[in-house]
Design an enzyme around this catalytic site. Structure first.
Site, PDB file in Angstrom:
ATOM      1  CG  HIS A  76     122.794   2.937   2.799  1.00 41.09           C
ATOM      2  ND1 HIS A  76     122.923   4.183   2.257  1.00 41.09           N
ATOM      3  CD2 HIS A  76     124.061   2.527   3.109  1.00 41.09           C
ATOM      4  CE1 HIS A  76     124.208   4.504   2.211  1.00 41.09           C
ATOM      5  NE2 HIS A  76     124.903   3.518   2.724  1.00 41.09           N
ATOM      6  CB  SER A  77     123.124   5.680   5.992  1.00 35.81           C
ATOM      7  OG  SER A  77     123.758   6.679   6.744  1.00 35.81           O
ATOM      8  CE1 TYR A  78     115.980   9.684   8.636  1.00 34.37           C
ATOM      9  CE2 TYR A  78     115.487   8.879   6.423  1.00 34.37           C
ATOM     10  CZ  TYR A  78     115.068   9.468   7.606  1.00 34.37           C
ATOM     11  OH  TYR A  78     113.765   9.858   7.759  1.00 34.37           O
ATOM     12  N   GLY A  80     118.168   3.037   8.380  1.00 35.21           N
ATOM     13  CA  GLY A  80     118.103   2.145   9.532  1.00 35.21           C
ATOM     14  C   GLY A  80     117.057   2.581  10.540  1.00 35.21           C
ATOM     15  CG  LEU A 100     122.813  -2.060   4.100  1.00 38.70           C
ATOM     16  CD1 LEU A 100     122.598  -1.762   2.629  1.00 38.70           C
ATOM     17  CD2 LEU A 100     123.487  -3.405   4.295  1.00 38.70           C
TER      18      LEU A 100
END
Length: 199
Positions: A76-78, A80, A100
């Site tokens: 999710h976000s960072y 990734g 995400l």
């Protein structure tokens, strides 16, 4: 069944995936929600040396210690960047990557007011360190991008989503939820992850 490794975004721990973890486990899957070093209940481990490599090592060490193969890594976000680095370092253990609402770059911030109250400050070095890859990202079977279309205002992730929609090597999804999709669209996210695991 499939082994899922769930990596949160900045300031969050594995607890942000609690509902999704319970649902996936209820369906018989093996699920490892990760709290990165220096965050949440592991904030006591924060030091000047905690960076992106540390968080990648959190995931690769888990894959090795739990003898996980053919994993679906979800970031999710960072998170990734973390799953990308982990897949690069241990390609034989990773089957698929699911991103995400991830952007190409970002800046460190304190937990935002709408974050879960358990969110803690995020190690600055982990978001300032560039991600260094050594292998071919095509070594994983599948790469999915899940876009949060329900932002209040314009999403900063729209350019990434539009670019990946035009790339045939990616599978893209758009969910009507805010940035924290595991909280805002858990049912739809569960369907996507089960699809990744079976196709």
């Amino acid at each position: 069944m499939t082994a899922f490794v769930l990596v949160p975004g900045m300031c969050h721990g594995g607890w942000c995936f609690a509902d999704l973890t319970a649902q996936l486990r209820g369906l018989g899957h093996v699920v490892h929600p990760v709290t990165p070093t220096g965050i949440g209940e592991r904030s006591h481990l924060l030091s000047g040396g905690v960076n992106l490599d540390t968080h990648i090592e959190d995931v690769t060490a888990l894959l090795a210690a739990e003898d996980v193969h053919d994993a679906v890594l979800v970031g999710h976000s960072y998170g990734g960047m973390v799953i990308t680095g982990a897949a690069d370092r241990l390609p034989g253990r990773v089957d698929s990557l699911v991103y995400l609402d991830v952007v190409d770059s970002g800046y460190a911030v304190r937990p935002l007011p709408f974050f879960d109250p358990r969110a803690t400050p995020h190690p600055l070095a982990s978001v300032l360190q560039p991600l260094r890859l050594t292998g071919d990202p095509a070594r994983v079977r599948r790469r999915d991008y899940v876009y949060a279309a329900g932002w209040d205002g314009e999403s900063p992730f729209t350019p990434v989503y539009e670019r990946l929609r035009a790339d045939p090597t990616w599978t893209t999804h758009s969910l009507d939820g805010g940035h924290n999709l595991m909280r805002d669209a858990p049912g739809e996210l569960l369907k996507i992850l089960l699809d990744v695991a079976t196709k």
